[in-house]
Every structure is written in C-alpha cells, then in structure tokens.
Design a protein around this motif. Sequence first.
Motif, PDB file in Angstrom:
ATOM      1  N   ASP A   1       0.859  -1.378   0.085  1.00 53.51           N
ATOM      2  CA  ASP A   1       0.102  -0.184  -0.166  1.00 53.51           C
ATOM      3  C   ASP A   1       0.741   1.178   0.587  1.00 53.51           C
ATOM      4  OD1 ASP A   1       0.719  -0.067   2.669  1.00 53.51           O
ATOM      5  OD2 ASP A   1      -0.966   0.356   3.328  1.00 53.51           O
ATOM      6  N   TRP A   2       2.266   1.331   0.718  1.00 51.32           N
ATOM      7  CA  TRP A   2       2.548   2.460   0.595  1.00 51.32           C
ATOM      8  C   TRP A   2       3.285   2.798  -1.227  1.00 51.32           C
ATOM      9  CZ3 TRP A   2       7.010   2.710  -2.034  1.00 51.32           C
ATOM     10  CH2 TRP A   2       8.154   1.311  -2.418  1.00 51.32           C
ATOM     11  N   GLU A   3       2.979   2.096  -1.803  1.00 46.52           N
ATOM     12  CA  GLU A   3       3.673   1.973  -3.137  1.00 46.52           C
ATOM     13  C   GLU A   3       2.062   2.618  -4.007  1.00 46.52           C
ATOM     14  OE1 GLU A   3       4.955  -0.096  -7.467  1.00 46.52           O
ATOM     15  OE2 GLU A   3       5.420  -1.255  -5.407  1.00 46.52           O
ATOM     16  N   ALA A   4       1.467   1.777  -3.694  1.00 41.58           N
ATOM     17  CA  ALA A   4       0.059   2.468  -4.370  1.00 41.58           C
ATOM     18  C   ALA A   4       0.070   4.215  -4.264  1.00 41.58           C
ATOM     19  CB  ALA A   4      -1.675   2.008  -4.065  1.00 41.58           C
ATOM     20  N   SER A   5       0.432   4.269  -2.590  1.00 42.94           N
ATOM     21  CA  SER A   5       0.116   6.022  -2.176  1.00 42.94           C
ATOM     22  C   SER A   5       1.184   6.390  -2.888  1.00 42.94           C
ATOM     23  CB  SER A   5       0.135   5.408  -0.081  1.00 42.94           C
ATOM     24  OG  SER A   5      -0.396   4.869   0.395  1.00 42.94           O
ATOM     25  N   VAL A   6       1.903   6.101  -2.857  1.00 41.42           N
ATOM     26  CA  VAL A   6       3.162   7.469  -3.383  1.00 41.42           C
ATOM     27  C   VAL A   6       2.559   7.399  -5.010  1.00 41.42           C
ATOM     28  CG1 VAL A   6       5.494   7.336  -4.441  1.00 41.42           C
ATOM     29  CG2 VAL A   6       5.037   6.840  -2.223  1.00 41.42           C
TER      30      VAL A   6
ATOM     31  N   ALA B   1      -0.459  21.694   1.811  1.00 37.70           N
ATOM     32  CA  ALA B   1       0.793  21.226   1.404  1.00 37.70           C
ATOM     33  C   ALA B   1       1.182  20.403   1.985  1.00 37.70           C
ATOM     34  CB  ALA B   1       1.548  22.713   0.744  1.00 37.70           C
ATOM     35  N   LEU B   2       0.378  20.678   3.398  1.00 36.80           N
ATOM     36  CA  LEU B   2       1.005  19.759   4.795  1.00 36.80           C
ATOM     37  C   LEU B   2       0.746  18.657   4.593  1.00 36.80           C
ATOM     38  CD1 LEU B   2       1.818  22.371   7.934  1.00 36.80           C
ATOM     39  CD2 LEU B   2       3.682  21.275   6.625  1.00 36.80           C
ATOM     40  N   GLY B   3      -0.626  18.815   4.387  1.00 34.90           N
ATOM     41  CA  GLY B   3      -0.929  17.396   4.365  1.00 34.90           C
ATOM     42  C   GLY B   3      -0.983  16.513   2.999  1.00 34.90           C
ATOM     43  N   HIS B   4      -0.247  16.763   2.079  1.00 34.90           N
ATOM     44  CA  HIS B   4       0.798  15.838   1.138  1.00 34.90           C
ATOM     45  C   HIS B   4       1.844  15.297   1.148  1.00 34.90           C
ATOM     46  CE1 HIS B   4       2.211  15.947  -2.880  1.00 34.90           C
ATOM     47  NE2 HIS B   4       1.317  15.310  -3.044  1.00 34.90           N
ATOM     48  N   LEU B   5       2.832  16.795   2.026  1.00 38.23           N
ATOM     49  CA  LEU B   5       4.219  16.071   2.284  1.00 38.23           C
ATOM     50  C   LEU B   5       3.900  15.279   3.695  1.00 38.23           C
ATOM     51  CD1 LEU B   5       6.963  16.483   2.752  1.00 38.23           C
ATOM     52  CD2 LEU B   5       6.290  17.862   4.367  1.00 38.23           C
ATOM     53  N   GLU B   6       2.924  15.341   4.462  1.00 39.46           N
ATOM     54  CA  GLU B   6       2.568  13.716   5.219  1.00 39.46           C
ATOM     55  C   GLU B   6       2.112  12.889   4.931  1.00 39.46           C
ATOM     56  OE1 GLU B   6       2.240  12.116   9.000  1.00 39.46           O
ATOM     57  OE2 GLU B   6       3.238  13.989   7.845  1.00 39.46           O
ATOM     58  N   ALA B   7       1.394  13.045   3.733  1.00 37.55           N
ATOM     59  CA  ALA B   7       0.785  11.496   3.340  1.00 37.55           C
ATOM     60  C   ALA B   7       2.373  10.818   2.726  1.00 37.55           C
ATOM     61  CB  ALA B   7       0.089  11.874   2.594  1.00 37.55           C
ATOM     62  N   VAL B   8       3.046  11.649   1.821  1.00 38.88           N
ATOM     63  CA  VAL B   8       4.334  11.130   1.524  1.00 38.88           C
ATOM     64  C   VAL B   8       5.338  10.382   2.212  1.00 38.88           C
ATOM     65  CG1 VAL B   8       6.346  11.867  -0.109  1.00 38.88           C
ATOM     66  CG2 VAL B   8       3.874  12.579  -0.773  1.00 38.88           C
ATOM     67  N   LEU B   9       5.261  10.977   3.493  1.00 40.41           N
ATOM     68  CA  LEU B   9       6.082  11.102   4.343  1.00 40.41           C
ATOM     69  C   LEU B   9       5.243   9.585   5.020  1.00 40.41           C
ATOM     70  CD1 LEU B   9       7.056  13.820   6.473  1.00 40.41           C
ATOM     71  CD2 LEU B   9       8.786  12.945   4.928  1.00 40.41           C
TER      72      LEU B   9
ATOM     73  N   LEU C   1       5.666   6.600   2.721  1.00 38.95           N
ATOM     74  CA  LEU C   1       7.830   6.322   2.409  1.00 38.95           C
ATOM     75  C   LEU C   1       8.041   5.943   3.409  1.00 38.95           C
ATOM     76  CD1 LEU C   1       9.514   9.773   0.155  1.00 38.95           C
ATOM     77  CD2 LEU C   1       8.943   7.482  -0.092  1.00 38.95           C
ATOM     78  N   ARG C   2       7.414   5.619   4.714  1.00 39.83           N
ATOM     79  CA  ARG C   2       8.060   5.261   6.402  1.00 39.83           C
ATOM     80  C   ARG C   2       7.644   4.091   5.960  1.00 39.83           C
ATOM     81  NH1 ARG C   2       5.895   7.844  11.744  1.00 39.83           N
ATOM     82  NH2 ARG C   2       8.386   6.218  12.391  1.00 39.83           N
TER      83      ARG C   2
ATOM     84  N   ASP D   1       8.562   4.101 -11.300  1.00 39.52           N
ATOM     85  CA  ASP D   1       8.618   2.665 -11.361  1.00 39.52           C
ATOM     86  C   ASP D   1      10.967   2.659 -10.894  1.00 39.52           C
ATOM     87  OD1 ASP D   1       6.294   2.517 -11.812  1.00 39.52           O
ATOM     88  OD2 ASP D   1       6.960   1.466 -13.279  1.00 39.52           O
ATOM     89  N   VAL D   2      10.731   3.296 -11.525  1.00 38.16           N
ATOM     90  CA  VAL D   2      12.856   3.195 -11.069  1.00 38.16           C
ATOM     91  C   VAL D   2      13.211   3.792  -9.541  1.00 38.16           C
ATOM     92  CG1 VAL D   2      14.642   3.964 -11.199  1.00 38.16           C
ATOM     93  CG2 VAL D   2      13.762   3.503 -13.133  1.00 38.16           C
ATOM     94  N   ILE D   3      12.586   4.818  -9.821  1.00 31.45           N
ATOM     95  CA  ILE D   3      12.986   4.985  -7.717  1.00 31.45           C
ATOM     96  C   ILE D   3      12.109   4.146  -6.933  1.00 31.45           C
ATOM     97  CG2 ILE D   3      12.508   7.519  -6.131  1.00 31.45           C
ATOM     98  CD1 ILE D   3      14.215   7.833  -8.191  1.00 31.45           C
ATOM     99  N   LEU D   4      10.794   4.245  -6.707  1.00 37.19           N
ATOM    100  CA  LEU D   4      10.508   2.780  -6.078  1.00 37.19           C
ATOM    101  C   LEU D   4      10.974   1.610  -5.978  1.00 37.19           C
ATOM    102  CD1 LEU D   4       5.879   3.816  -6.911  1.00 37.19           C
ATOM    103  CD2 LEU D   4       7.756   4.426  -5.285  1.00 37.19           C
ATOM    104  N   THR D   5      11.534   1.222  -7.542  1.00 39.57           N
ATOM    105  CA  THR D   5      11.775  -0.363  -7.595  1.00 39.57           C
ATOM    106  C   THR D   5      12.543   0.207  -6.243  1.00 39.57           C
ATOM    107  OG1 THR D   5      11.333  -0.834  -9.652  1.00 39.57           O
ATOM    108  CG2 THR D   5      13.879  -1.728  -8.518  1.00 39.57           C
TER     109      THR D   5
END
Length: 252
Positions: free
Chosen positions: A95-100, A131-139, A142-143, A232-236
């Motif tokens: 699910d982390w990958e789908a979220s990113v 913007a903070l909500g978007h950043l929080e979702a990305v972090l 990625l965690r 895909d390259v980054i997420l791999t």
Amino acid sequence: MLIWERPEPAARSSLSPLSRDRIVRAAVGLADDDGLTAVSLRKVAAALDAGPMRLYRYVDTKEELLDLMLDAVYAEIPLPEPAEGDEGDEGDEGDWEASVRTLAHGLRGAALRHEWFADLLGGRPQFGPAALGHLEAVLAALRRAPGIADDDPNALMHALQAVNGYVFGAVRHEIVELRVERESGQTEHEWQAASGPYLRRLIATGRYPALAHLVTRGADQDPAAMFTAGLDVILTGLAAPSRPAAGGGRRT
C-alpha cells in the motif's frame, strides 16, 4: 506572523465583497490564463473590481499570495486512504507504493491543469495546510517502504528527496516541453522529424554509442507512460529491503 496563523479580516458590506478565497481564485485564474507574470495584487484587485489597497487587509505581499495559490492547487490533489493500524505500523506490504503513485500522479495532474504550479515546486518548505497534508501523506507512505531502515529519519529524508526530486523534475520538464511546443508552433514529433537527419549523422560517427543505443532501440512513449516508468525506477529501489552498513549500523 505567517499568513497561515493570521486571522482573515471580518467581512464588510461592499459592492465588491472580498475574502482570501475570492482573492486566491482570481489570482489562480489570471495565472492559468497568462502565467505567473500576470499575477500582481493590482491585477487581482482589478479582476475583482476592488481597489488594490483593500487586498492588503487580506494579503500583505505577492509572496503570500503565491503561497496561498500554491496551497489551493495542493488542495486539489487527492490524498490516499490512510494505512490501517497504529502509527508506525507497516500496514499492507504494497500500500505504501500505491500511495506514492497516487500522490505523484495527482501532483502531475494538478500541474497540467495549472502549468504555473510547476514553477513554484521545490525551494523553501510550504506550510499551508494542503501542502503539509500532501507532505505528510508522502512521508507516511515512504516510512512503510522496505528500503527505509527502521526509525531512521535520515533514510526517510533521502527517500523523500529522491521521490520529490524525480516528480518535481519530471513535471517541470513536461511543462517546459508543452510551452516550447506552443511558442514554436512545432510538435515534438515535428521537431524530431526536422532534427532527425542531423542526429543520424552524429550517430554515424560512432562517437555516441550510448545515445545511438537509446535512439535506435528505445520505444517512443507518451508523457504519462514516461512519468510512470521513471517513477518505477525510484520505487523499485525503495522496495528493496535495507541492509546493514559495514559499521554495524543500517543503511538504505
């Protein structure tokens, strides 16, 4: 005091009532039509049929207005559903990958709707709520990536830099290409056809074997497919489990 902490002035009865929301929507409209150079407090006031000085009750500077505009576009980007479980729980493995992916493609879509948005990406941190909500979702996504060492904020920062560096850069590149096409009146395929003979002569010299491999064997992809492939390259890399460092610590 940042604008995010400053209360909006009380509304006044007027032939042309104002609010920060109306001001931002007018500014976004100007930028959508003619780019960021078309945005100033004076021009926004004119679009709202209001005196420029009235806008200063709501926004102190053009920089504050740009911050508000940026946050308004971030608010258009859908956020993924939060992962189930308590904070720090890994949740479902994929699910982390789908979220990113959701966040990255959402940002690209927002930039294609508002091309000026790409010009404001990166740089100083944005503290608007969207913007903070978007950043929080990305972090948060990625965690949960296998390539992030447990509770390692530095690894998390490196992952954020990699993802944002790619997404922001790819979006800017795509927007620049769109602008070049409009200004030149020449599509990408027309430009390739015009420059093709010259490029083939260069390749024939044998001095550019890597370029020759790319040009002669690479498949032509549309911008959306290119964006996905680069992501895909980054997420791999982030999907690879972290390994112990030589000194006994952890590294990604």
